[in-house]
Write a protein that holds these residues in place. Structure first.
Motif, short mmCIF file in Angstrom:
data_model
loop_
_atom_site.label_atom_id
_atom_site.label_comp_id
_atom_site.label_asym_id
_atom_site.label_seq_id
_atom_site.Cartn_x
_atom_site.Cartn_y
_atom_site.Cartn_z
N VAL A 40 -3.57 18.91 -8.91
CA VAL A 40 -2.94 17.96 -8.00
C VAL A 40 -3.40 16.55 -8.40
CG1 VAL A 40 -2.62 17.24 -5.61
CG2 VAL A 40 -2.97 19.66 -6.15
N LEU A 41 -2.44 15.67 -8.58
CA LEU A 41 -2.73 14.29 -8.97
C LEU A 41 -2.35 13.35 -7.83
CD1 LEU A 41 -3.54 12.18 -11.11
CD2 LEU A 41 -1.17 12.23 -11.89
N ALA A 42 -3.33 12.64 -7.30
CA ALA A 42 -3.09 11.66 -6.25
C ALA A 42 -2.99 10.27 -6.87
CB ALA A 42 -4.22 11.70 -5.23
N LEU A 43 -1.89 9.58 -6.62
CA LEU A 43 -1.73 8.19 -7.04
C LEU A 43 -1.77 7.31 -5.80
CD1 LEU A 43 1.23 8.41 -9.60
CD2 LEU A 43 -1.22 8.55 -10.06
N TRP A 44 -2.45 6.18 -5.87
CA TRP A 44 -2.57 5.30 -4.71
C TRP A 44 -2.69 3.86 -5.17
CZ3 TRP A 44 -6.92 2.45 -5.09
CH2 TRP A 44 -7.94 2.96 -5.90
N TRP A 45 -2.31 2.95 -4.30
CA TRP A 45 -2.43 1.52 -4.59
C TRP A 45 -2.47 0.74 -3.28
CZ3 TRP A 45 1.45 4.83 -5.94
CH2 TRP A 45 2.66 4.71 -5.24
N ASP A 46 -3.15 -0.39 -3.29
CA ASP A 46 -3.19 -1.28 -2.13
C ASP A 46 -3.25 -2.72 -2.63
OD1 ASP A 46 -5.83 -1.73 -2.88
OD2 ASP A 46 -6.66 -0.42 -1.34
N ALA A 47 -3.64 -3.65 -1.78
CA ALA A 47 -3.62 -5.07 -2.14
C ALA A 47 -4.68 -5.42 -3.18
CB ALA A 47 -3.83 -5.92 -0.89
N THR B 257 0.84 -1.19 0.00
CA THR B 257 0.00 0.00 0.00
C THR B 257 0.88 1.25 0.00
OG1 THR B 257 -1.71 -1.14 1.25
CG2 THR B 257 -1.80 1.25 1.22
N GLY B 258 0.60 2.15 -0.91
CA GLY B 258 1.40 3.37 -1.00
C GLY B 258 0.62 4.49 -1.64
N ALA B 259 1.16 5.70 -1.56
CA ALA B 259 0.46 6.86 -2.08
C ALA B 259 1.44 7.99 -2.36
CB ALA B 259 -0.59 7.33 -1.06
N LEU B 260 1.12 8.76 -3.40
CA LEU B 260 1.92 9.93 -3.77
C LEU B 260 0.97 11.06 -4.17
CD1 LEU B 260 4.56 8.23 -6.11
CD2 LEU B 260 4.98 9.04 -3.78
N LEU B 261 1.36 12.28 -3.86
CA LEU B 261 0.66 13.47 -4.31
C LEU B 261 1.56 14.23 -5.27
CD1 LEU B 261 -0.99 14.80 -1.02
CD2 LEU B 261 -2.21 14.07 -3.07
N LEU B 262 1.17 14.33 -6.52
CA LEU B 262 1.95 15.03 -7.53
C LEU B 262 1.32 16.39 -7.78
CD1 LEU B 262 2.48 12.11 -10.06
CD2 LEU B 262 3.90 12.76 -8.11
N CYS B 263 2.08 17.45 -7.59
CA CYS B 263 1.58 18.82 -7.74
C CYS B 263 2.29 19.48 -8.92
CB CYS B 263 1.84 19.63 -6.47
SG CYS B 263 1.19 18.88 -4.97
N GLY C 165 -5.12 3.32 -8.51
CA GLY C 165 -5.79 4.33 -9.32
C GLY C 165 -5.26 5.72 -9.08
N TYR C 166 -5.98 6.68 -9.62
CA TYR C 166 -5.58 8.08 -9.44
C TYR C 166 -6.82 8.94 -9.21
CZ TYR C 166 -7.23 9.26 -14.18
OH TYR C 166 -8.02 9.47 -15.29
N THR C 167 -6.58 10.11 -8.63
CA THR C 167 -7.60 11.15 -8.49
C THR C 167 -6.96 12.47 -8.90
OG1 THR C 167 -8.68 10.02 -6.65
CG2 THR C 167 -9.16 12.36 -6.94
N LEU C 168 -7.56 13.16 -9.85
CA LEU C 168 -7.05 14.46 -10.29
C LEU C 168 -7.99 15.55 -9.78
CD1 LEU C 168 -5.08 16.17 -12.03
CD2 LEU C 168 -6.71 15.89 -13.92
N ALA C 169 -7.42 16.51 -9.06
CA ALA C 169 -8.18 17.65 -8.55
C ALA C 169 -7.63 18.93 -9.16
CB ALA C 169 -8.08 17.71 -7.02
N ALA C 170 -8.54 19.82 -9.55
CA ALA C 170 -8.13 21.09 -10.16
C ALA C 170 -9.14 22.16 -9.76
CB ALA C 170 -8.06 20.96 -11.69
N GLY C 171 -8.72 23.06 -8.90
CA GLY C 171 -9.59 24.14 -8.46
C GLY C 171 -10.86 23.62 -7.81
N PHE C 172 -11.98 24.29 -8.13
CA PHE C 172 -13.26 23.91 -7.55
C PHE C 172 -14.03 22.93 -8.43
CE2 PHE C 172 -12.32 27.87 -5.36
CZ PHE C 172 -12.76 27.60 -4.07
N ARG C 173 -13.40 22.47 -9.51
CA ARG C 173 -14.08 21.53 -10.39
C ARG C 173 -14.17 20.14 -9.76
NH1 ARG C 173 -10.92 22.78 -15.96
NH2 ARG C 173 -9.19 22.89 -14.47
N ARG C 174 -15.13 19.38 -10.19
CA ARG C 174 -15.32 18.03 -9.68
C ARG C 174 -14.08 17.19 -9.97
NH1 ARG C 174 -17.20 13.26 -11.80
NH2 ARG C 174 -17.53 14.30 -13.81
N THR C 175 -13.64 16.42 -9.00
CA THR C 175 -12.46 15.59 -9.20
C THR C 175 -12.77 14.49 -10.22
OG1 THR C 175 -13.08 14.12 -7.37
CG2 THR C 175 -11.62 15.98 -6.86
N LEU D 222 -6.36 10.06 0.02
CA LEU D 222 -5.59 10.80 -0.98
C LEU D 222 -6.47 11.76 -1.77
CD1 LEU D 222 -2.49 10.62 -1.73
CD2 LEU D 222 -3.35 8.96 -0.10
N GLY D 223 -7.69 11.33 -2.08
CA GLY D 223 -8.60 12.21 -2.80
C GLY D 223 -8.92 13.46 -2.00
#
Length: 278
Positions: free
Chosen positions: A82-89, A6-12, A93-103, A67-68
């Motif tokens: 901001v791009l969140a990358l995550w994984w577990d067992a 299990t791991g996670a990264l936040l890419l800005c 997947g990923y979650t992309l957030a940008a301003g007030f728009r829906r992720t 992460l989201g």
């Protein structure tokens, strides 16, 4: 991937100096380092997600939800995505957030089976300004069945597309690594910084720093801001007196507003100067 990966990264999509002020407001201990010319990466030092600590409380959330939330909080207060990358067992997947728009996000099962919506990839490409033909074609390949690609390979394919935007993750920071491994790799990177919560007083100061370093900065503090405040005072007083003499509530109110804005502008500048001198 295995049960311990299990791991996670936040890419800005901003440099570390720009990311640092807002990262403090997450109230989490993280390592911040550069990930290319236009990108930075935040690596969590803790594991606040479900299943990371068997002795922890029962209120922990899945890693993708944690992460989201972080990505959304960072993006709302900034002008960069901001791009969140995550994984577990079980999934990745990923979650992309940008301003007030829906992720927007996408998920693959551990064996690489896609379980997201194709529209998510098109939105992903548009929000990051990717090539609508070549880059989008590469992204859409990640949404099709492929027995040769597991979830880790899918995320690596996603990152390969983003290298065209200048993203370059340090060796060892990537999908499939455990949270402990990610933390140890980030800790030895050149120029790495530790980001941690320092209380509400420092948080307010950090937030003000973020505003002042943005495009609004010259209008909030500095010679231009002081000149505007002085002009508001100069215009507000005679306007207030003129409105009072003529018994014009509208003009008097306008003068009072200008006086208040000018006074607040000068007071803010003096308060910030006094704070920094401590």
């Amino acid at each position: 991937m295995n049960a311990t990966s299990t791991g996670a990264l936040l890419l800005c999509r901003a440099d570390p100096e720009t990311v640092r002020p807002l990262a403090h407001l997450l109230r989490e201990q993280m390592l911040l380092t550069r990930a290319g010319e236009e990108w930075s990466v935040l690596v969590p030092e803790g594991k606040p997600w479900r299943g990371a600590d068997p002795s922890g409380g029962g209120d922990a959330e899945p890693v993708d939800r944690v992460l989201g939330g972080w990505a959304t909080a960072l993006a709302v207060g900034s002008s960069w995505p901001v791009l969140a990358l995550w994984w577990d067992a079980d999934r990745a997947g990923y979650t992309l957030a940008a301003g007030f728009r829906r992720t927007v996000g996408y998920v693959w099962l551990t064996d690489g089976t896609p379980v997201g919506e194709d529209e998510a990839m098109r939105t992903f490409a548009a929000r990051l300004g990717l090539d609508p033909v070549l880059d989008l074609q590469a992204l859409e390949e990640l949404t099709r069945p492929d027995p040769e690609s597991d979830a880790e390979a899918r995320l690596r394919g996603l990152l390969a597309v983003l290298t065209r935007t200048g993203l370059t993750l340090p060796t060892g920071l990537g999908p499939g690594e455990s949270a402990d491994r990610l933390r140890s790799v980030a800790a030895v990177q050149r120029g790495v910084e530790r980001v941690e919560w320092a209380g509400w007083r420092d948080a307010v100061r950090v937030e003000l720093d973020a505003v002042e370093s943005s495009g609004l900065g010259p209008w909030v503090r500095g010679p231009r801001a002081r000149a505007i405040a002085a002009a508001q005072l100069a215009a507000g007083l005679p306007l207030l007196l003129w409105g009072a003499r003529r018994r014009s509530g509208g003009w008097a109110a306008a003068g009072a507003v200008l006086l208040a804005q000018g006074a607040l502008g000068l007071a803010y500048h003096r308060a910030r100067a006094a704070t920094e001198s401590r």
